[in-house]
Design an enzyme around this catalytic site. Structure first.
Site, short mmCIF file in Angstrom:
data_model
loop_
_atom_site.label_atom_id
_atom_site.label_comp_id
_atom_site.label_asym_id
_atom_site.label_seq_id
_atom_site.Cartn_x
_atom_site.Cartn_y
_atom_site.Cartn_z
N SER A 172 -9.81 -12.47 5.69
CA SER A 172 -8.69 -11.84 6.44
C SER A 172 -8.21 -12.29 7.82
CB SER A 172 -8.75 -10.30 6.14
OG SER A 172 -7.90 -9.91 6.99
N TYR B 134 -13.55 -3.05 8.71
CA TYR B 134 -13.18 -3.98 7.75
C TYR B 134 -13.21 -5.32 8.30
CZ TYR B 134 -9.72 -6.69 5.09
OH TYR B 134 -8.72 -7.67 4.18
P1 NAP Z 1 -5.79 -5.34 -4.15
O1 NAP Z 1 -4.59 -5.55 -4.68
O2 NAP Z 1 -6.26 -3.82 -3.67
O3 NAP Z 1 -6.86 -5.53 -5.17
C1 NAP Z 1 -8.18 -5.37 -5.06
C2 NAP Z 1 -8.93 -6.09 -6.41
O4 NAP Z 1 -10.47 -5.79 -6.02
C3 NAP Z 1 -8.54 -5.13 -7.65
O5 NAP Z 1 -8.91 -6.28 -8.65
C4 NAP Z 1 -9.85 -4.35 -7.72
O6 NAP Z 1 -10.17 -3.98 -8.97
C5 NAP Z 1 -10.85 -4.87 -7.24
N1 NAP Z 1 -12.00 -4.00 -6.46
C6 NAP Z 1 -11.95 -3.13 -5.57
N2 NAP Z 1 -13.16 -2.52 -5.05
C7 NAP Z 1 -13.70 -3.55 -5.96
C8 NAP Z 1 -15.22 -3.53 -6.13
N3 NAP Z 1 -16.00 -2.21 -5.33
N4 NAP Z 1 -15.69 -4.25 -6.56
C9 NAP Z 1 -15.19 -5.17 -7.31
N5 NAP Z 1 -13.88 -5.03 -7.30
C10 NAP Z 1 -13.17 -4.32 -6.51
O7 NAP Z 1 -6.39 -6.31 -3.11
P2 NAP Z 1 -5.49 -7.50 -2.59
O8 NAP Z 1 -4.52 -7.24 -1.38
O9 NAP Z 1 -5.34 -8.57 -3.65
O10 NAP Z 1 -6.76 -8.09 -1.63
C11 NAP Z 1 -7.72 -9.09 -2.43
C12 NAP Z 1 -8.56 -9.68 -1.20
O11 NAP Z 1 -7.63 -10.31 -0.18
C13 NAP Z 1 -9.49 -8.55 -0.39
O12 NAP Z 1 -10.69 -9.18 -0.19
C14 NAP Z 1 -8.66 -8.36 0.90
O13 NAP Z 1 -9.77 -7.89 1.84
C15 NAP Z 1 -8.08 -9.65 1.04
N6 NAP Z 1 -6.89 -9.43 2.25
C16 NAP Z 1 -5.83 -8.81 1.47
C17 NAP Z 1 -4.59 -8.74 2.51
C18 NAP Z 1 -3.53 -7.95 2.28
O14 NAP Z 1 -2.55 -7.84 3.22
N7 NAP Z 1 -3.22 -7.50 0.87
C19 NAP Z 1 -4.70 -9.32 3.77
C20 NAP Z 1 -5.88 -10.04 4.14
C21 NAP Z 1 -7.21 -10.39 3.01
P3 NAP Z 1 -9.59 -2.33 -9.39
O15 NAP Z 1 -7.93 -2.48 -9.52
O16 NAP Z 1 -10.13 -2.09 -10.76
O17 NAP Z 1 -9.96 -1.24 -8.36
#
Ligand code: NAP
Length: 253
Positions: free
Chosen positions: A148, A162
């Protein structure tokens, strides 16, 4: 690029049921990988992604796997083995929590963030390397870690815990890439900025992606597909001399 279904082996994508992981799963399938995607709670969301991929004539399956569980991580790779040879691993699943200062953090919250965001990816990378490394009789492969922009911005007043966990992911990418560079495995990191997913709502700020737009040089949040495209490029042969790279996908922020 060989886009025949499953021709490139199996891609294991954690957190493939929603957001960036779902976009990466769909893109990987279109690029020719069979996909084993994981979820933690939302089985229906995972099933919808699997169905989307299968409807497009590609191969996919899902399994519930908590990245904080060593047993679940082992089981997810065993499930992937049933689909074919694992050649790609995307450590995407990650969590943050509600907006807090460091002086408000509890030990339980810190432990959960580090378990899911750091220990899980470390253990999972071990499973991936044991399958891909030429040292272990494998035929090589690619690993992409989802970090991130918080790792370089620090997320003050929001979630420094985080941000610190993502700093560890950057370091994991650098170290592992050098450890296995001569074993047929490339390891790279993507560092998304603000991406429009449900993650913000789950942390209690559903409008965060829109609210943050004025602070982003491109004046908008990113889309999951824009991160997925970078992940697929890094996994693929077009990135054949890329390892240990950290790619910012953050609209200039
Ligand atoms: P998201 O929409 O919240 O999706 C998270 C995914 O991870 C879902 O499939 C969820 O499954 C799964 N998950 C949650 N807790 C888990 C656990 N304990 N073990 C295994 N799987 C788990 O998140 P996203 O925004 O796509 O983010 C994906 C990645 O990108 C993350 O690493 C996040 O830190 C990173 N990121 C995101 C952003 C942003 O702005 N969105 C920015 C920078 C980095 P369930 O649906 O079953 O809970």
């Amino acid at each position: 690029m060989n886009t025949d279904p499953g021709a490139r082996g199996v891609a294991v994508i954690t957190g493939g049921s929603r957001g960036i992981g779902a976009a990466a799963a769909i893109a990987a399938a279109h690029a020719g990988w069979s996909v084993l995607l994981t979820y933690q709670r939302d089985e229906q969301a995972a099933a919808t992604v699997v169905e989307t991929i299968q409807t497009a004539g590609r191969l996919a399956s899902s399994i519930r796997a908590d990245m904080a569980s060593e047993d679940d991580i082992a089981a997810m790779f065993e499930a992937a083995d049933k689909l074919g040879r694992v050649t790609a691993f995307v450590a995407n699943a990650g969590v943050a929590a509600s907006q807090s200062r460091v002086d408000e953090l509890t030990a339980a919250r810190i432990a959960e963030i580090l378990a899911v965001n750091v220990a899980g990816p470390l253990l999972a990378c071990g499973h991936a390397v044991r399958r891909m490394s030429t040292l272990h009789g494998g035929a090589g492969g690619g690993i992409v870690l989802v970090s991130s922009a918080a790792s370089r911005l620090g997320a003050p007043g929001e979630y420094v815990d985080y941000a610190a966990s993502k700093g560890a992911i950057d370091t994991l990418g650098i170290g592992l890439s050098r450890e296995v560079a001569n074993e047929g495995i490339r390891v790279n990191v993507v560092r998304p900025g603000i991406i429009d997913t449900e993650m913000h709502g789950r942390n209690g700020r559903p409008d965060r992606a829109q609210d943050m737009a004025p602070a982003i040089p491109m004046q908008r949040a990113g889309h999951p597909a824009e991160v997925a495209a970078a992940i697929i490029w890094l996994l693929g042969d077009d990135a054949s001399y890329c390892t240990g790279s950290i790619l910012d996908i953050a609209g200039g922020r």
